[in-house]
Design a protein around this motif. Structure first.
Motif, PDB file in Angstrom:
ATOM      1  N   UNK A 169       1.072  -1.394   0.102  1.00 49.89           N
ATOM      2  CA  UNK A 169       0.011  -0.002  -0.140  1.00 49.89           C
ATOM      3  C   UNK A 169       1.043   0.903   0.227  1.00 49.89           C
ATOM      4  N   UNK A 170       1.850   1.218   0.562  1.00 52.47           N
ATOM      5  CA  UNK A 170       2.579   1.952  -0.012  1.00 52.47           C
ATOM      6  C   UNK A 170       3.267   2.561  -1.123  1.00 52.47           C
ATOM      7  N   UNK A 171       3.941   1.365  -1.435  1.00 51.10           N
ATOM      8  CA  UNK A 171       3.981   1.686  -2.968  1.00 51.10           C
ATOM      9  C   UNK A 171       2.809   2.307  -4.032  1.00 51.10           C
ATOM     10  N   UNK A 172       1.717   1.585  -3.819  1.00 54.05           N
ATOM     11  CA  UNK A 172      -0.145   1.552  -4.099  1.00 54.05           C
ATOM     12  C   UNK A 172       0.069   3.335  -3.926  1.00 54.05           C
ATOM     13  N   UNK A 173       0.481   3.775  -3.386  1.00 57.75           N
ATOM     14  CA  UNK A 173       0.459   4.712  -3.141  1.00 57.75           C
ATOM     15  C   UNK A 173       1.107   6.361  -3.641  1.00 57.75           C
ATOM     16  N   UNK A 174       2.095   5.393  -4.100  1.00 62.24           N
ATOM     17  CA  UNK A 174       3.330   6.305  -4.962  1.00 62.24           C
ATOM     18  C   UNK A 174       3.271   6.213  -6.975  1.00 62.24           C
ATOM     19  N   UNK A 175       2.225   5.020  -6.776  1.00 63.19           N
ATOM     20  CA  UNK A 175       2.354   4.594  -7.936  1.00 63.19           C
ATOM     21  C   UNK A 175       1.187   4.576  -8.522  1.00 63.19           C
ATOM     22  N   UNK A 176      -0.186   4.909  -7.704  1.00 58.19           N
ATOM     23  CA  UNK A 176      -1.265   5.921  -7.959  1.00 58.19           C
ATOM     24  C   UNK A 176      -2.103   6.875  -7.736  1.00 58.19           C
ATOM     25  N   UNK A 177      -3.008   7.533  -8.891  1.00 57.47           N
ATOM     26  CA  UNK A 177      -4.014   8.917  -8.153  1.00 57.47           C
ATOM     27  C   UNK A 177      -4.596   8.974  -8.445  1.00 57.47           C
ATOM     28  N   UNK A 178      -6.350   9.057  -7.862  1.00 58.36           N
ATOM     29  CA  UNK A 178      -6.998   9.208  -7.703  1.00 58.36           C
ATOM     30  C   UNK A 178      -7.656  10.421  -9.076  1.00 58.36           C
ATOM     31  N   UNK A 179      -8.543  10.215  -9.826  1.00 58.68           N
ATOM     32  CA  UNK A 179      -9.159  11.418 -10.542  1.00 58.68           C
ATOM     33  C   UNK A 179      -9.614  11.928  -9.017  1.00 58.68           C
ATOM     34  N   UNK A 180     -10.079  13.474  -9.704  1.00 60.70           N
ATOM     35  CA  UNK A 180     -10.370  14.717  -8.191  1.00 60.70           C
ATOM     36  C   UNK A 180     -12.314  13.877  -7.286  1.00 60.70           C
ATOM     37  N   UNK A 181     -12.519  13.298  -8.424  1.00 59.36           N
ATOM     38  CA  UNK A 181     -13.896  12.648  -7.957  1.00 59.36           C
ATOM     39  C   UNK A 181     -13.327  12.216  -6.796  1.00 59.36           C
ATOM     40  N   UNK A 182     -12.719  10.827  -7.346  1.00 62.57           N
ATOM     41  CA  UNK A 182     -12.528   9.634  -6.564  1.00 62.57           C
ATOM     42  C   UNK A 182     -12.473   8.575  -7.280  1.00 62.57           C
ATOM     43  N   UNK A 183     -13.340   8.806  -8.091  1.00 64.78           N
ATOM     44  CA  UNK A 183     -13.947   7.516  -9.204  1.00 64.78           C
ATOM     45  C   UNK A 183     -13.599   7.385  -9.651  1.00 64.78           C
ATOM     46  N   UNK A 184     -12.367   7.367 -10.181  1.00 67.99           N
ATOM     47  CA  UNK A 184     -11.337   6.515 -11.126  1.00 67.99           C
ATOM     48  C   UNK A 184      -9.903   6.480 -10.891  1.00 67.99           C
ATOM     49  N   UNK A 185      -9.310   5.773 -11.188  1.00 65.89           N
ATOM     50  CA  UNK A 185      -7.822   5.609 -10.320  1.00 65.89           C
ATOM     51  C   UNK A 185      -6.704   5.558 -11.611  1.00 65.89           C
ATOM     52  N   UNK A 186      -5.442   6.522 -12.272  1.00 67.80           N
ATOM     53  CA  UNK A 186      -4.626   5.925 -13.263  1.00 67.80           C
ATOM     54  C   UNK A 186      -3.000   6.225 -12.969  1.00 67.80           C
TER      55      UNK A 186
END
Length: 404
Positions: A169-186
């Motif tokens: 989950x530490x790596x996840x936080x570095x690798x992914x970002x949520x959209x402004x509305x929190x409904x998608x991730x990239x």
């Protein structure tokens, strides 16, 4: 992650073993009955492929993907330091693919969190959540600690950081970002800020690479612990030797030789019960913790107890956990399984378990993402109901193993 069931089950196994020993000492003829032989033959036929074709290949996939993930995170660190953000972003996308693959293999292993995952504390080490965001901010701004991470890498973070700053989950936080509305991730664009407005720095990338290297080491240790150190690649043997993480036991061999001298399992029945208890443990964890705490808890901590929130991978995690139960109980690729044995002595119990496994997966997959927004919904309620029934049904399997 479940911290409480291992001790309880160990005590139960000890009591069962003691009962078996007393019964044997009272019997002047220790020769197994024909029924006992048939049961042992069936359970041996189930336990061997469980180790060889389910546990070991799963951990191998996890380790292989973690090695690639670690290498890619190191590339991102170096490219970012060179100012080559465009190429670093491209490598971030590749890293996300391998994070997902290693993550899937881990979740598909959670029906067997006993053994090395528990004994070496690998489970909490690589899969604690939520990420300790406050501690992370302090860490990244501490020049002395960041110098230690830069120089010491995986070994330093493993020895000095808390579980809330390590693992997937530490790596996840570095690798992914949520959209402004929190409904998608990239995959993260390193030109963007984090969700708290923090600009990406070299320290973020140094930290990410060290934690990914630590994850790699722990995943390789899991594979070697079940396959045997001599049965993993030379590269993996070197990783473990350099990190001083060589396993002290061969858990796969101990289970395959249940009932024989040198095994930690005094009978094949006890080995089979361990497999089923592992299934019960993860079903209960998904029910009462992974879904249950955000669903029913009242504290802020409960509401924030969301697994894989940055990649929006929560529901996939939960479903894969129950697939790990299916693989442990039913086997894979037409392998003999504990299900096969239960079907011969208690077909109604076997049918109930198999049906509930399918039902749980279907109901979990009906929960919409982001789970943080749907944890209290009717879909989560329905999944929890089925998970409770599956736990009870699996407990009946253990009763059948004892009494038949």
């Amino acid at each position: 992650m479940n911290k409480f069931t291992k001790f309880t089950f160990t005590m139960a196994i000890g009591a069962l073993a003691a009962t078996s020993l007393v019964a044997c000492s009272d019997n002047e003829d220790p020769t197994p009955s024909p029924e006992g032989d048939a049961k042992d033959i069936a359970l041996q036929a189930a336990v061997t492929p469980y180790v060889n074709n389910t546990v070991v290949p799963n951990y191998k996939t996890m380790a292989d993907e973690a090695i690639t993930l670690s290498n890619l995170c190191a590339q991102v660190r170096d490219l970012f330091a060179q100012g080559n953000i465009s190429e670093a972003n491209s490598v971030i996308e590749q890293a996300c693919t391998h994070w997902t693959a290693s993550r899937a293999a881990w979740e598909l292993s959670e029906a067997w969190l006993y053994g090395a995952a528990a004994d070496y504390n690998i489970d909490p080490h690589i899969d604690s959540w939520p990420l300790d965001r406050q501690a992370l901010v302090s860490l990244l701004s501490n020049a002395s600690m960041m110098e230690n991470i830069g120089n010491g890498g995986a070994e330093w973070v493993s020895a000095n950081l808390g579980y809330g700053l390590l693992g997937f989950h530490a790596i996840e936080y570095m690798l992914y970002e949520l959209s402004a509305d929190g409904m998608s991730s990239s995959p993260r664009d390193l030109n963007h800020t984090f969700d708290d407005g923090t600009v990406v720095t070299n320290n973020h990338m140094i930290y990410m690479a060290a934690v990914a290297e630590d994850l790699r080491n722990q995943c390789v240790r899991l594979e070697a612990s079940w396959a045997g150190i001599d049965n993993v690649t030379e590269e993996k043997q070197t990783i473990l030797a350099d990190a001083e993480l060589e396993p002290t036991r061969n858990y796969g061999e101990e289970m395959r030789t249940a009932g024989q001298a040198g095994s930690s399992y005094q009978s094949l029945t006890l080995a089979a019960q361990q497999i089923i208890q592992g299934c019960i443990d993860i079903v209960d964890e998904v029910n009462t913790q992974k879904i249950g705490r955000p669903n029913s808890g009242t504290s802020e901590e409960d509401k924030n107890y969301i697994e894989s929130p940055y990649a929006l991978n929560s529901v996939v995690d939960f479903a894969d956990n129950i697939r790990s139960v299916r693989n442990a109980y039913e086997g894979q690729n037409d392998d003999a399984s504990i299900s096969d044995y239960i079907a011969t002595v208690a077909p109604d119990v076997d049918s109930r378990v198999r049906s509930l496994i399918d039902e749980c997966i279907t109901r979990i997959e009906a929960i919409p993402e982001p789970f943080a927004s749907t944890a209290t919904g009717s879909e989560a309620d329905a999944a929890m109901e089925s998970l409770g029934e599956l736990s009870t049904a699996l407990a009946s399997v253990n009763s059948v193993l004892v009494n038949n």
